[in-house]
Each structure stands twice: as structure tokens, then as C-alpha cells.
Design a protein around this motif. Structure first.
Motif, PDB file in Angstrom:
ATOM      1  N   VAL A 323       0.883  -1.234  -0.080  1.00  0.00           N
ATOM      2  CA  VAL A 323      -0.132  -0.109  -0.054  1.00  0.00           C
ATOM      3  C   VAL A 323       0.892   1.398  -0.043  1.00  0.00           C
ATOM      4  CG1 VAL A 323      -1.793   1.202   1.412  1.00  0.00           C
ATOM      5  CG2 VAL A 323      -1.848  -1.271   1.175  1.00  0.00           C
ATOM      6  N   ALA A 324       2.022   0.983   0.502  1.00  0.00           N
ATOM      7  CA  ALA A 324       2.957   2.100   0.694  1.00  0.00           C
ATOM      8  C   ALA A 324       3.465   2.888  -0.829  1.00  0.00           C
ATOM      9  CB  ALA A 324       4.278   1.899   1.466  1.00  0.00           C
ATOM     10  N   VAL A 325       3.350   2.233  -1.815  1.00  0.00           N
ATOM     11  CA  VAL A 325       3.514   2.961  -3.238  1.00  0.00           C
ATOM     12  C   VAL A 325       2.585   4.100  -3.235  1.00  0.00           C
ATOM     13  CG1 VAL A 325       1.590   1.593  -4.644  1.00  0.00           C
ATOM     14  CG2 VAL A 325       3.819   2.392  -5.472  1.00  0.00           C
ATOM     15  N   VAL A 704      -7.578  -4.256  -0.803  1.00  0.00           N
ATOM     16  CA  VAL A 704      -8.328  -3.135  -1.404  1.00  0.00           C
ATOM     17  C   VAL A 704      -8.906  -2.102  -0.418  1.00  0.00           C
ATOM     18  CG1 VAL A 704     -10.666  -2.998  -2.353  1.00  0.00           C
ATOM     19  CG2 VAL A 704      -9.356  -4.850  -2.946  1.00  0.00           C
ATOM     20  N   LEU A 705      -9.224  -2.533   0.867  1.00  0.00           N
ATOM     21  CA  LEU A 705      -9.208  -1.376   1.954  1.00  0.00           C
ATOM     22  C   LEU A 705      -8.149  -0.358   1.805  1.00  0.00           C
ATOM     23  CD1 LEU A 705     -10.891  -0.154   4.296  1.00  0.00           C
ATOM     24  CD2 LEU A 705      -9.939  -1.985   5.658  1.00  0.00           C
ATOM     25  N   GLY A 706      -6.863  -0.952   1.827  1.00  0.00           N
ATOM     26  CA  GLY A 706      -5.618  -0.156   2.228  1.00  0.00           C
ATOM     27  C   GLY A 706      -5.649   0.707   0.930  1.00  0.00           C
ATOM     28  N   MET A 707      -5.713   0.281  -0.171  1.00  0.00           N
ATOM     29  CA  MET A 707      -5.616   1.029  -1.431  1.00  0.00           C
ATOM     30  C   MET A 707      -6.634   2.051  -1.635  1.00  0.00           C
ATOM     31  SD  MET A 707      -2.676  -0.221  -2.870  1.00  0.00           S
ATOM     32  CE  MET A 707      -1.710  -1.664  -2.954  1.00  0.00           C
ATOM     33  N   GLY A 708      -7.918   1.307  -1.615  1.00  0.00           N
ATOM     34  CA  GLY A 708      -8.995   2.333  -1.691  1.00  0.00           C
ATOM     35  C   GLY A 708      -9.180   3.568  -0.803  1.00  0.00           C
ATOM     36  N   VAL A 709      -8.661   3.252   0.407  1.00  0.00           N
ATOM     37  CA  VAL A 709      -8.784   4.608   1.400  1.00  0.00           C
ATOM     38  C   VAL A 709      -7.937   5.489   0.921  1.00  0.00           C
ATOM     39  CG1 VAL A 709      -8.346   5.319   3.605  1.00  0.00           C
ATOM     40  CG2 VAL A 709      -9.715   3.259   3.240  1.00  0.00           C
ATOM     41  N   ASP A 710      -6.683   5.174   0.540  1.00  0.00           N
ATOM     42  CA  ASP A 710      -5.660   6.089  -0.035  1.00  0.00           C
ATOM     43  C   ASP A 710      -6.192   7.038  -1.213  1.00  0.00           C
ATOM     44  OD1 ASP A 710      -3.918   5.250   1.807  1.00  0.00           O
ATOM     45  OD2 ASP A 710      -2.751   4.356   0.601  1.00  0.00           O
ATOM     46  N   TYR A 711      -6.873   6.256  -2.187  1.00  0.00           N
ATOM     47  CA  TYR A 711      -7.407   6.856  -3.444  1.00  0.00           C
ATOM     48  C   TYR A 711      -8.356   7.889  -2.831  1.00  0.00           C
ATOM     49  CZ  TYR A 711      -5.757   2.711  -5.534  1.00  0.00           C
ATOM     50  OH  TYR A 711      -4.599   1.548  -5.703  1.00  0.00           O
ATOM     51  N   GLY A 712      -9.412   7.620  -1.992  1.00  0.00           N
ATOM     52  CA  GLY A 712     -10.409   8.481  -1.352  1.00  0.00           C
ATOM     53  C   GLY A 712      -9.936   9.457  -0.772  1.00  0.00           C
ATOM     54  N   VAL A 713      -8.983   9.209  -0.028  1.00  0.00           N
ATOM     55  CA  VAL A 713      -8.393  10.503   0.811  1.00  0.00           C
ATOM     56  C   VAL A 713      -7.655  11.444  -0.062  1.00  0.00           C
ATOM     57  CG1 VAL A 713      -6.540  11.240   2.435  1.00  0.00           C
ATOM     58  CG2 VAL A 713      -8.471   9.061   3.054  1.00  0.00           C
ATOM     59  N   PHE A 714      -6.993  10.891  -1.006  1.00  0.00           N
ATOM     60  CA  PHE A 714      -6.145  11.943  -1.733  1.00  0.00           C
ATOM     61  C   PHE A 714      -6.896  12.548  -2.780  1.00  0.00           C
ATOM     62  CE2 PHE A 714      -2.394   8.575  -2.206  1.00  0.00           C
ATOM     63  CZ  PHE A 714      -2.108   8.895  -0.827  1.00  0.00           C
ATOM     64  N   ALA A 733      -0.798   4.449  -8.959  1.00  0.00           N
ATOM     65  CA  ALA A 733      -0.857   3.460  -7.768  1.00  0.00           C
ATOM     66  C   ALA A 733      -1.726   2.258  -8.043  1.00  0.00           C
ATOM     67  CB  ALA A 733      -1.283   4.206  -6.427  1.00  0.00           C
ATOM     68  N   ALA A 734      -3.019   2.650  -8.658  1.00  0.00           N
ATOM     69  CA  ALA A 734      -3.789   1.539  -8.899  1.00  0.00           C
ATOM     70  C   ALA A 734      -3.105   0.571  -9.961  1.00  0.00           C
ATOM     71  CB  ALA A 734      -5.281   2.100  -9.175  1.00  0.00           C
ATOM     72  N   LEU A 735      -2.589   1.167 -11.172  1.00  0.00           N
ATOM     73  CA  LEU A 735      -2.020   0.191 -12.228  1.00  0.00           C
ATOM     74  C   LEU A 735      -1.027  -0.538 -11.854  1.00  0.00           C
ATOM     75  CD1 LEU A 735      -2.398   2.668 -15.264  1.00  0.00           C
ATOM     76  CD2 LEU A 735      -3.664   0.829 -14.640  1.00  0.00           C
ATOM     77  N   MET A 736      -0.108   0.024 -10.828  1.00  0.00           N
ATOM     78  CA  MET A 736       1.142  -0.719 -10.219  1.00  0.00           C
ATOM     79  C   MET A 736       0.484  -1.805  -9.142  1.00  0.00           C
ATOM     80  SD  MET A 736       4.033   2.252  -9.702  1.00  0.00           S
ATOM     81  CE  MET A 736       5.183   1.202  -9.150  1.00  0.00           C
ATOM     82  N   SER A 737      -0.545  -1.519  -8.476  1.00  0.00           N
ATOM     83  CA  SER A 737      -1.167  -2.518  -7.729  1.00  0.00           C
ATOM     84  C   SER A 737      -1.598  -3.807  -8.470  1.00  0.00           C
ATOM     85  CB  SER A 737      -2.090  -1.943  -6.649  1.00  0.00           C
ATOM     86  OG  SER A 737      -1.450  -0.924  -5.843  1.00  0.00           O
ATOM     87  N   THR A 758      -9.777 -10.935  -6.473  1.00  0.00           N
ATOM     88  CA  THR A 758     -10.163 -10.188  -5.368  1.00  0.00           C
ATOM     89  C   THR A 758      -9.500  -8.519  -5.650  1.00  0.00           C
ATOM     90  OG1 THR A 758     -10.474 -11.899  -4.187  1.00  0.00           O
ATOM     91  CG2 THR A 758     -10.528  -9.604  -3.136  1.00  0.00           C
ATOM     92  N   THR A 759      -8.041  -8.908  -5.639  1.00  0.00           N
ATOM     93  CA  THR A 759      -7.595  -7.375  -5.625  1.00  0.00           C
ATOM     94  C   THR A 759      -7.495  -6.828  -7.118  1.00  0.00           C
ATOM     95  OG1 THR A 759      -5.493  -8.568  -6.249  1.00  0.00           O
ATOM     96  CG2 THR A 759      -5.616  -8.236  -3.904  1.00  0.00           C
ATOM     97  N   LEU A 760      -7.658  -7.701  -7.995  1.00  0.00           N
ATOM     98  CA  LEU A 760      -7.792  -6.860  -9.578  1.00  0.00           C
ATOM     99  C   LEU A 760      -9.081  -6.348  -9.766  1.00  0.00           C
ATOM    100  CD1 LEU A 760      -7.192  -6.604 -12.300  1.00  0.00           C
ATOM    101  CD2 LEU A 760      -8.326  -8.880 -12.944  1.00  0.00           C
ATOM    102  N   VAL A 761     -10.149  -6.889  -9.488  1.00  0.00           N
ATOM    103  CA  VAL A 761     -11.384  -6.200  -9.455  1.00  0.00           C
ATOM    104  C   VAL A 761     -11.558  -5.153  -8.295  1.00  0.00           C
ATOM    105  CG1 VAL A 761     -14.033  -6.504  -9.458  1.00  0.00           C
ATOM    106  CG2 VAL A 761     -12.361  -8.260 -10.290  1.00  0.00           C
ATOM    107  N   GLY A 762     -11.119  -5.664  -7.071  1.00  0.00           N
ATOM    108  CA  GLY A 762     -11.286  -4.504  -6.169  1.00  0.00           C
ATOM    109  C   GLY A 762     -10.662  -3.261  -6.196  1.00  0.00           C
ATOM    110  N   ILE A 763      -9.345  -3.334  -6.422  1.00  0.00           N
ATOM    111  CA  ILE A 763      -8.481  -2.046  -6.493  1.00  0.00           C
ATOM    112  C   ILE A 763      -9.069  -1.443  -7.874  1.00  0.00           C
ATOM    113  CG2 ILE A 763      -6.130  -1.339  -7.166  1.00  0.00           C
ATOM    114  CD1 ILE A 763      -5.123  -3.512  -5.374  1.00  0.00           C
TER     115      ILE A 763
END
Length: 779
Positions: A323-325, A704-714, A733-737, A758-763
Motif C-alpha cells: 500500500v505504501a506505493v 483493497v481497503l488499504g489502497m482504496g482508502v488512500d485513493y478516496g483521501v487523496f 498507484a492502482a495500475l502498479m498494484s 479479488t485485488t484486481l477487481v477490487g482495486i
């Protein structure tokens, strides 16, 4: 104090913090180098270690460890031909081809061993009476007399003993029962199996190294495969190989090939993506730096706190640190087109959003520590420390390392225009259609979702290989090392007595055809109580006056002296255990484990869940007997982790919402909507694809939670609809994940396929829906 002086002081403080962080990172590097380079600890791969210690059965664990260690090094090879001579010649060719391998090869049996066993056991013939002997003792006097006299005049009557020493042949019957139920028999000094229309030479191979060692998989097994392939060139010959090592080698080769292809595609995709956008190799290094530092620091902390690290913690903890990416990409992309170029001002501008993203995700992952499972606590500590280390790396080092404006203005401008035109979720015709599609896919797919925690469903072993394993197990009577009984008692004697009670029930199942057979220590040495009871019954027979008269008249011998020759000295268990006669059966005796003495009863010919259910219920009816079903136990662990972690995911959303309320008030739901919608879409797609919902899907939801929260906050921190730099950071970030984790959806391994999808569709869902939720009326 002037504003310039205040900024200079703040910069000096940040510089000092950066130097201190450098010292911490170097210390973590040194610690990792010392642990992995000097101590070289083995990664803990035992899934039972994930359970709380009080939820584990130490005796059952010791039993499975013993069984697994023996099975892991054993390879059984059957070489078949239509005739005995053909199988013998083929076996000789095979043995010549594998000569010199790092393994113990056995294909013969020494008749002297049998003689030595007979000589050791013969003095105890009065106490070693098998099932057939006990049935004989229940016959009438006339029947017993006729049987004894028939043996007197038989050319083969003694089994190595004189007729007066054993008139009923009870010792010979006992020795024959020791071989009963063994499919592998000696033939001309060789280990052999005979079946209708096929003769099989048996070769037993004991690997010097474990089945999962590189020495076995790279050197020994290829030699075995080559030798088998040479025989299979003859259509008259058959070769069947079974063991953990051949399966492990096939799975490892397949996984290595698959992961190499997926990993190469992932790395090349990330490199290409970074160069297309930023056109600098240094940017790629900057992007990867926080993940590397986070993983190093997290490993050090976990090793320091727990003393060891579980393989599952390392794999999934490292993915959570991924997620740190997001942090590094937000910092870098925010500098696209920055005028004037000021990395320190950029840090001040982004600090609040980055801090909120960090605290939210760390608190969410910290919820794993509330579960009473050591594995979850390890994952929690690894993820939290890794994210904190990565975040600190971005905030403290990036302003000094990112000394030039990155390229990508053209893409940021294009994404800014796309973001401005992005439909709001549920608003207008397009936004309403988008909401309807998401709801339809999620609801209909989740309705089709099925839960599957069975560890056997995670296997990716080719079906022909599984069938070959099953065929060898049936032909050779190889017992299952994963399903067995554990019998325990306060002493060896009590353990043997309880094992005998279990054996009586299992013999009934064998007689009705439910089982093919079983192996138990008490079948080789009866309990002292049984020895005494059997000898007392035999003495009573010898002392029967009617029987003595009949035998004396028919044989001309003084039958009253038979009782005088009878010895009832018990065979001592410790003496039996120390003698070579017990060597093949010692793995069944666990010895003292804690306060108990324990043994293992192994079964062959297990067929279907109905039989397993009967065996499990049998364990509950007998004192000191427990049923060990390792696949079922591991499946239960996976089920417990899945259930507990699913609750933690729900709790993480609630906790994150409370944190968002402190900053965003009534719009606190907006940063959480993208990961929630992406997770529901992922579950819906899992349902439509027919893949099961299991632990690895829940771990994907965490990501998905860790990545998606970042997207929403940013995006909510930069509410301007035309802001393309932030949308560029989120997109990168999404494409790299997706390239790092989503490509695992292409894997043939079921667990990785579930996690990857799960990660593909979720992210992807969280990424594409984030702009739809980020719009505020005040924007």
C-alpha cells in the motif's frame, strides 16, 4: 521571528529527523543481515502455529510431525510387468539407472531378519497369541484335539518350534498374522506385489534430504524420472511412483514457471508504466524505496518481538506494505508541473492527507491484533510497522531525493479533463446507470458466492499424478500419513490396552470391508494384561483333564507335561522397543509427550467422508483415543481465520469512518465509498466466476481497503475537478498494484487465483469509482 527563519528552523528539524531515520533503517538492515545471514532461521510454514497455543493438541502435533517426517522422505516405486521375470529384469534396469543417488534404496528382504525376529520372540510364545489363536481356544475339546493332532502328523507343523512346545501352532499363527494385511511380500528375497495379470517389483527409496529440499528436487528426483521414463518406453512395462517428494517437485516446477512468467510480466509492466509517465529510471527507484524500507523494518520488528516469522506473515504482510506505493506516487505526481519547484512546500501541502491515510490504514490493520491468533498479530505488527516505515521514508527522504520535477504534464492534463467529466455516482443518467451496474453485479454475484475452506480445494496437483498416488497406495497398502488415530495413556501399558480396544473396533470395520487394514503397536506386542490373560487361557486348556487324556492316548506322549513346558513370562515393552524386531514399527510409538504416553494407529484404504465420519465418532466412544485429520484441521484453521478476519475488515471500516468524521464531518463516507464499492464488486465477480470465498479473498479485501482508502483521501483532499496530478498519482498507484497483485488472477493455483481476482477487481473498482465519490458540493 521572521517566516524565513521559522522555515529554516523547520527544515533543520526535518533534516535531523531524516538523518535519525537513516540510522534506524541502517540498523534494520544490519539486523536483517545478521538474522538471515548468520542465524538463518527457517521460515515457519506450519499452519497450526497460527492457532493460539491453548487451542493446539501437543500430542496430535507431535504425532503429525512424526508421520509427516517419515512420509516426506519416503518414495515408493512399483515396477510392473506381465511376468515375474519381466518385472525382475525391469527392476534391475531401474536400480542400475539410479545407482549413486543421495538416498537409501531398498528392494530386497533378508531371510536372516525373519529368523532373528523368530528367535527373539519364541521364548514368549505362551503370551503371543493372535486372533486366530484366541478363536481356537474357544473351540470344543474334541475340535482342539483334532486340530492339534492334525498338526502333529503334518509335514509342516512347527513354525520353527517342536510340536510339544506349540501343539496348536499358536506361535506360527502369531508370526503369520504379523505379515497379514501387508500387500508387499517377499518373493525370492525381493519385495513384491502380485495382482491379477500383473507382477510388481517394489523399490523403497528413503531420501537423505526432505521432499521440499533443493537437493532432492534438483538432483534425486530428476534421476528417478529419467529411469522411469526409460522403462515406460517399453509398452509391456509399467512404473508407478508415489510420495510427497514427487508431488512437491511437480507443484514446485509448475509454480516456479507460472510465478516467473507472472512476475516478469508484472515487473516489465511497472517499469514500462513508470518510464512512459516519468521517463526517468530514478523515479522507479524512488517508488520502490518505501516498500523496501517498510519490508526491512517490519521484518526486524516482527523477528525481535516474536523471535520468528511465519511464511504467511511474510507473504501477505509484504503485500499489505505494498500500500505504501501510494504515498510515494502522490508525492511525486504532485510535483508534475509544479511552479515554482519546491519539494519542501509540497511536503507541507500533502502532510495532512498523507497522515490521515496512514493513521486510517494502520488502525484498520491494527485491528488484526485484537484477534487471539498469533498469526494475525504477526500480520498486524508487520503491516503497521511496514506502513509507518514507508510513510516515514517518503516524508523524510523524498524532499532530499526528488530534486527534479518529474515529467508527465501531458498525462496529468488529460486526466484532469477526464476527472472533470467523470460522472458522480448515482447522479444523472450516466451516474445512475453506473450505480445500477455496480449494484447488479455485486448483488447478483454475491448471491451466487459459495464458501470453501477445505484445504484440499487449494491443491493444484495434476489429476494424473493424484491418480497415480492413489493407485500405489492401494497396491502397496500405504497408510495415510494425514489421517490417523492417536492413543494416549498414563503409562505404556495403559496406552497399549486402549489401543487394543480401538483395534477391536477397527478389525470389525476391516471385516466388513470399510477399511483395508490398520497398523498399531499393540498388534506387534500385546499389553501385559492381554499377554497374561491369553497365557492363562492357554494354561487352562493344557491342564484340562479331558483334553490331556485324549491327547496322550492319540499321540503316545504325556500331555500333562505340556503345561509344565508353558512359559508365561511377559514380553517387556521396553525390551521389545530396544530390539531390532521393533524397528519397522517404532514410528508408531510417540513415547512420552507431556504427561502422557502416546502411540499412533495408521489406516489404509480410507474411502469417502462417510468412513471418516464413522472413524471420528469411534474416537469419541473410546477413552484416550483421538482422531487426527490434518486436512480437516487445517481447513478448520482457514475457516476460523476467514471468519475472524472478515469481522476485522468490517470493524476496520467502522473505525476508519470514525477517523474520517474528525476531518470531513458529514462527508466522511466519501473516502470509504471507493474501497467498499470495489470490495462488493470483487465479491460479485468472485460469485459469477464460480471461485470460492475463502481466507485468501478476505486478505484481498484487506488490500483493497488499504489502497482504496488512500485513493478516496487523496482525491477528497484535492477537490478541484480539474486536478490531474492527484488523479495521476491514484491511477499510477492502482495500475502498479494491479500489475503487482492483480495478475495473480491468471495463476492456476486456486488460492492465488482467488487473491489475484479479488485485488484486481477490487482495486480497479476503487480506482475508477474514486472520482465519482470525491465530488463535493463545495468543489
Amino acid at each position: 521571528m521572521t517566516e524565513v527563519a521559522m522555515r529554516a528552523g523547520a527544515r533543520n528539524s526535518w533534516r535531523l529527523a531524516a538523518l535519525l531515520w537513516l540510522f534506524v533503517v541502517l540498523a534494520a538492515m544490519a539486523h536483517n543481515a545478521w538474522v538471515w545471514g548468520v542465524q538463518r532461521p527457517a521460515l515457519d510454514a506450519d499452519i497450526m502455529a497460527l492457532l493460539p497455543r491453548d487451542a493446539r493438541d501437543p500430542v496430535a502435533e507431535a504425532a503429525f510431525t512424526r508421520m509427516a517426517a517419515n512420509a516426506e522422505r519416503r518414495v515408493v516405486v512399483l515396477i510392473g510387468a506381465p511376468t515375474v521375470e519381466g518385472a525382475r529384469r525391469a527392476a534391475d534396469r531401474y536400480l542400475a539407472d539410479i545407482q549413486g543417488i543421495a538416498a537409501d534404496v531398498r528392494h530386497t528382504v533378508d531371510g536372516r531378519d525373519f529368523a532373528a525376529w523368530r528367535d527373539f520372540l519364541a521364548p514368549y510364545r505362551g503370551v503371543l497369541i493372535g486372533e486366530q489363536g484366541r478363536a481356537l481356544l474357544q473351540m470344543s475339546v474334541q475340535q482342539r484335539s483334532d486340530y492339534a493332532l492334525s498338526r502333529l502328523f503334518s509335514p509342516a507343523s512347527g513354525g520353527g518350534l517342536s510340536w510339544p512346545d506349540d501343539p496348536f501352532g499358536l506361535f506360527a499363527s502369531w508370526m503369520m498374522e504379523q505379515a497379514a494385511g501387508q500387500n508387499v511380500r517377499p518373493l525370492d528375497g525381493r519385495l513384491w506385489i502380485s495382482t491379477p495379470g500383473r507382477e510388481w517389483a517394489v523399490v523403497l527409496i528413503g531420501l537423505h534430504d526432505g521432499a521440499f529440499s533443493s537437493a532432492a528436487q534438483d538432483k534425486v528426483l530428476p534421476r528417478l524420472d529419467k529411469a522411469a521414463a526409460a522403462l515406460r518406453a517399453d509398452p509391456q512395462l509399467s512404473v508407478r511412483t508415489a510420495g510427497i517428494a514427487p508431488v512437491a517437485a511437480v507443484v514446485a516446477r509448475s509454480a516456479q514457471s507460472e510465478m516467473s512468467a507472472i512476475g516478469l510480466g508484472s515487473v516489465l509492466g511497472i517499469i514500462l508504466l513508470v518510464f512512459l509517465v516519468f521517463r526517468r529510471a530514478s523515479v522507479l527507484l524512488l517508488v520502490l524505496l518505501p516498500i523496501l524500507v517498510g519490508t526491512l523494518c517490519a521484518s526486524s520488528v516482527v523477528l525481535w518481538v516474536f523471535g520468528s516469522i511465519h511464511a504467511l506473515t511474510l507473504v501477505f504482510g509484504a503485500s499489505l506494505v505494498g500500500v505504501a506505493v501510494d504515498y510515494g506516487l502522490l508525492y511525486l505526481c504532485s510535483g508534475v508541473g509544479e511552479q515554482p519547484f519546491d519539494p519542501f512546500a509540497r511536503r507541507r501541502r500533502l502532510f495532512a492527507g498523507l497522515l490521515l491515510a496512514l493513521v486510517t490504514v494502520v488502525c484498520a490493520y491494527a485491528g488484526l491484533a485484537l484477534a487471539p491468533f498469533p498469526g494475525l498479530r504477526q500480520m498486524s505488527l508487520f503491516a503497521a510497522c511496514g506502513l509507518l516505515a514507508a510513510w516515514s521514508t517518503v516524508l523524510l527522504w523524498y524532499p532530499w531525493l526528488a530534486r527534479a520535477n518529474p515529467h508527465g504534464e501531458w498525462l496529468a492534463s488529460a486526466l484532469g479533463r477526464a476527472r472533470a467529466a467523470w460522472p458522480a455516482f448515482g447522479r444523472g443518467r450516466i451516474g445512475g446507470a453506473l450505480a445500477a451496474i455496480v449494484a447488479l453485479v455485486a448483488v447478483s454475484g454475491i448471491a451466487r458466492l459459495h464458501v470453501q475452506d477445505d484445504v484440499r480445494a487449494l491443491q493444484s496437483v495434476p489429476l494424473p499424478l493424484l491418480l497415480e498416488q492413489a493407485e500405489v497406495a492401494k497396491l502397496a497398502g500405504v497408510p495415510s500419513p494425514a489421517q490417523f488415530f492417536v492413543v494416549r495413556g498414563a503409562s505404556p501399558e495403559e496406552t497399549l490396552q486402549r489401543e487394543e480396544a480401538l483395534g477391536a473396533s477397527l478389525s470389525a470395520l476391516v471385516a466388513e470391508g470399510t477399511l483395508e487394514g490398520f497398523q498399531a503397536v499393540s498388534r506387534r506386542i500385546p499389553s501385559r494384561a492381554r499377554q497374561q490373560a491369553d497365557c492363562a487361557a492357554l494354561r487352562g486348556l493344557y491342564e484340562d483333564a479331558q483334553w490331556q487324556a485324549a491327547m496322550s492316548e492319540a499321540s503316545g506322549l504325556d500331555a500333562a507335561r505340556f503345561a509344565q513346558r508353558l512359559r508365561c513370562d511377559p514380553l517387556d515393552f521396553a525390551a521389545w522397543l530396544a530390539n531390532p524386531v521393533s524397528e519397522p514399527f517404532r514410528p508408531l510409538w510417540l513415547g512420552q509427550v507431556g504427561d502422557a504416553h502416546a502411540s499412533v494407529t495408521m489406516l489404509s484404504g480410507l474411502q469417502g467422508p462417510a468412513v471418516v465420519a464413522r472413524l471420528q465418532s469411534l474416537a469419541g466412544q473410546l477413552p484416550g483415543v483421538s482422531w487426527v485429520d490434518k486436512p480437516a484441521t487445517i481447513s478448520e484453521v482457514l475457516q476460523r481465520y476467514r471468519s475472524r478476519m472478515l469481522w476485522v475488515v468490517g470493524g476496520a471500516y467502522v473505525l476508519a469512518l470514525l477517523l474520517m468524521l474528525l476531518r470531513y464531518g458529514r462527508e466522511a463516507w466519501r473516502p470509504l465509498a471507493p474501497p467498499l464499492a470495489g470490495s462488493l464488486l470483487a465479491l460479485g465477480v468472485l460469485g459469477w466466476s464460480g471461485l470460492p470465498f475463502q481466507l485468501f479473498a478476505v486478505l484481498g479485501l484487506f488490500l483493497v481497503l488499504g489502497m482504496g482508502v488512500d485513493y478516496g483521501v487523496f482525491l477528497i483532499e484535492q477537490p478541484r475537478r480539474g486536478d490531474g496530478a492527484t488523479w495521476l498519482a491514484v491511477s499510477m498507484a492502482a495500475l502498479m498494484s494491479i500489475l503487482s497483485f492483480g495478475l495473480l488472477a491468471l495463476s492456476h493455483m486456486p488460492a492465488l487465483r482467488v487473491f489475484g481476482l479479488t485485488t484486481l477487481v477490487g482495486i480497479a473498482g476503487a480506482w475508477l469509482l474514486a472520482p465519482s465519490f470525491s465530488r463535493r458540493d463545495s468543489a
